[in-house]
Design an enzyme around this catalytic site. Structure first.
Site, mmCIF file in Angstrom:
data_model
loop_
_atom_site.group_PDB
_atom_site.id
_atom_site.type_symbol
_atom_site.label_atom_id
_atom_site.label_comp_id
_atom_site.label_asym_id
_atom_site.label_seq_id
_atom_site.Cartn_x
_atom_site.Cartn_y
_atom_site.Cartn_z
ATOM 1 N N GLY A 11 40.878 29.811 22.118
ATOM 2 C CA GLY A 11 40.172 31.094 21.992
ATOM 3 C C GLY A 11 40.914 32.021 21.046
ATOM 4 N N ILE A 16 42.066 38.823 23.251
ATOM 5 C CA ILE A 16 43.364 38.630 23.896
ATOM 6 C C ILE A 16 44.320 37.929 22.952
ATOM 7 C CG2 ILE A 16 44.578 37.478 25.784
ATOM 8 C CD1 ILE A 16 42.106 37.934 27.529
ATOM 9 N N ALA A 17 43.848 36.880 22.302
ATOM 10 C CA ALA A 17 44.704 36.145 21.375
ATOM 11 C C ALA A 17 45.185 37.032 20.231
ATOM 12 C CB ALA A 17 43.967 34.930 20.827
ATOM 13 N N ARG A 98 26.794 33.090 38.609
ATOM 14 C CA ARG A 98 28.144 32.536 38.671
ATOM 15 C C ARG A 98 28.124 31.014 38.491
ATOM 16 N NH1 ARG A 98 33.201 34.018 39.915
ATOM 17 N NH2 ARG A 98 32.516 36.160 40.192
ATOM 18 N N GLN A 112 39.167 19.923 27.489
ATOM 19 C CA GLN A 112 40.527 20.299 27.114
ATOM 20 C C GLN A 112 41.569 19.601 27.991
ATOM 21 O OE1 GLN A 112 40.661 24.610 26.880
ATOM 22 N NE2 GLN A 112 39.406 24.623 25.034
ATOM 23 N N GLY A 130 41.896 32.216 30.720
ATOM 24 C CA GLY A 130 40.446 32.413 30.765
ATOM 25 C C GLY A 130 39.888 32.329 32.170
ATOM 26 N N ASN A 131 39.112 33.317 32.558
ATOM 27 C CA ASN A 131 38.572 33.394 33.925
ATOM 28 C C ASN A 131 37.302 32.560 34.095
ATOM 29 O OD1 ASN A 131 40.402 35.151 35.297
ATOM 30 N ND2 ASN A 131 39.698 36.781 33.939
ATOM 31 N N ASP A 159 47.975 41.266 37.243
ATOM 32 C CA ASP A 159 47.838 42.029 38.482
ATOM 33 C C ASP A 159 49.203 42.468 39.008
ATOM 34 O OD1 ASP A 159 44.938 41.547 38.638
ATOM 35 O OD2 ASP A 159 45.552 39.481 38.950
ATOM 36 N N ARG A 162 50.304 45.399 36.924
ATOM 37 C CA ARG A 162 49.555 46.603 37.307
ATOM 38 C C ARG A 162 50.118 47.206 38.591
ATOM 39 N NH1 ARG A 162 43.583 43.902 36.067
ATOM 40 N NH2 ARG A 162 43.392 44.667 33.915
ATOM 41 N N HIS A 187 42.769 36.235 40.835
ATOM 42 C CA HIS A 187 42.562 37.396 39.967
ATOM 43 C C HIS A 187 41.107 37.844 40.141
ATOM 44 C CE1 HIS A 187 42.786 39.987 36.465
ATOM 45 N NE2 HIS A 187 41.713 39.389 35.964
#
Length: 281
Positions: A11, A16-17, A98, A112, A130-131, A159, A162, A187
């Protein structure tokens, strides 16, 4: 200088990357004496964007980056890698069930995982960002049976960071003076940040964070809720997801996994921030 590590980022054309690659390239993760070869993987439609990312990395003139491979081919991407930041995953779009998200990610992480099994080094360390990260890590590990299960992990470090920051701000101390914060669960909005074992340095003395805060109501309500809903709050404010902090957490995660954590009392950080996925046959 050491032999270069081959570091894969999937990705690689994404948000993010974009924040992650600079930190990895300048030595924040593997150290200032560890050269690397960056392997950037994304899907064919993103190759143009990825070329722009490569231009920027070249323009950064990072001394530790000894090579950049930009590809959409799984064999080229996974061959001989030492570390994998698995950032790429199917995002949940408006109206998507979902089950549809899970179905799409099964396909991605099955492929992968098979590529890891066939082409990567057998001691490769794999971080799934990745979620849904835990599910994706489980799928990836299942389809890479020749790689030890303890070499796969799902990221919970965001998390933890945070929660640590909230405690530090509450007590008026630097983030580095809070440690051993634990995150239980995935997460998600059902996770539970726990400071029962956390420590904080105040006035040169190590104290129990729960006792130092002295506010059960805040710790059991606002603190927990804020950590659980932080991602949604950032999206509401920014209109974009928390890419910068996610990238920093991924770097923290791999750095501590690769190098170990500093001794600070009885340090849980290396155990609970990594959230290892152990699977049994």
């Amino acid at each position: 200088m050491a032999e270069p590590l081959k570091v894969l980022v999937t990705g690689a054309a994404g948000q993010i990357a974009y924040s992650l690659l600079f930190s990895v390239g300048k030595g924040d993760v593997f150290g200032q004496d560890q050269p690397i070869i960056l392997v950037l993987l994304d899907i064919p439609p993103m190759m143009g964007v990825l070329e722009g990312v490569v231009m920027e990395l070249n323009d950064c003139s990072l001394p530790l980056v000894k090579g950049i491979i930009c590809t959409h081919d799984l064999e080229e991407a996974f061959t001989g890698i030492d570390v994998a930041f698995m950032v790429g995953a199917m995002p949940r779009r408006e109206g998507m069930e979902r089950k549809d998200l899970l179905k799409a990610n099964v396909k991605i992480f099955k492929q992968q995982g098979e590529a890891l099994d066939k082409f990567a080094k057998k001691d490769v360390k794999v971080l799934v960002v990745g979620n849904p990260a835990n599910t994706n890590a489980c799928i990836c590990a299942k389809y890479a049976p020749s790689i030890p299960k303890e070499n796969f992990s799902a990221m919970t470090r965001l998390d933890q960071n945070r929660a640590q920051s909230l405690v530090a701000n509450r007590l008026g101390v630097p983030n580095s003076d809070v440690w051993n914060v634990i995150i239980w669960g995935n997460h998600s909005s059902t996770q539970f940040p726990d400071v029962q074992h956390a420590k904080v340095k105040i006035g040169g003395e190590d104290k129990n964070a729960f006792e130092a805060v002295k506010d059960d109501s805040w710790l059991k309500n606002e603190f927990v809720s804020t950590v659980q809903k932080r991602g949604a709050a950032i999206i509401a404010a920014r209109k974009l997801s928390s890419a910068m902090s996610a990238a920093k957490a991924a770097c923290d995660h791999i750095r501590d996994w690769w190098n170990g954590t500093q001794e600070v009392g009885f340090n849980f950080q290396s155990i609970f921030s990594i959230n290892l996925i152990f699977l049994k046959n």
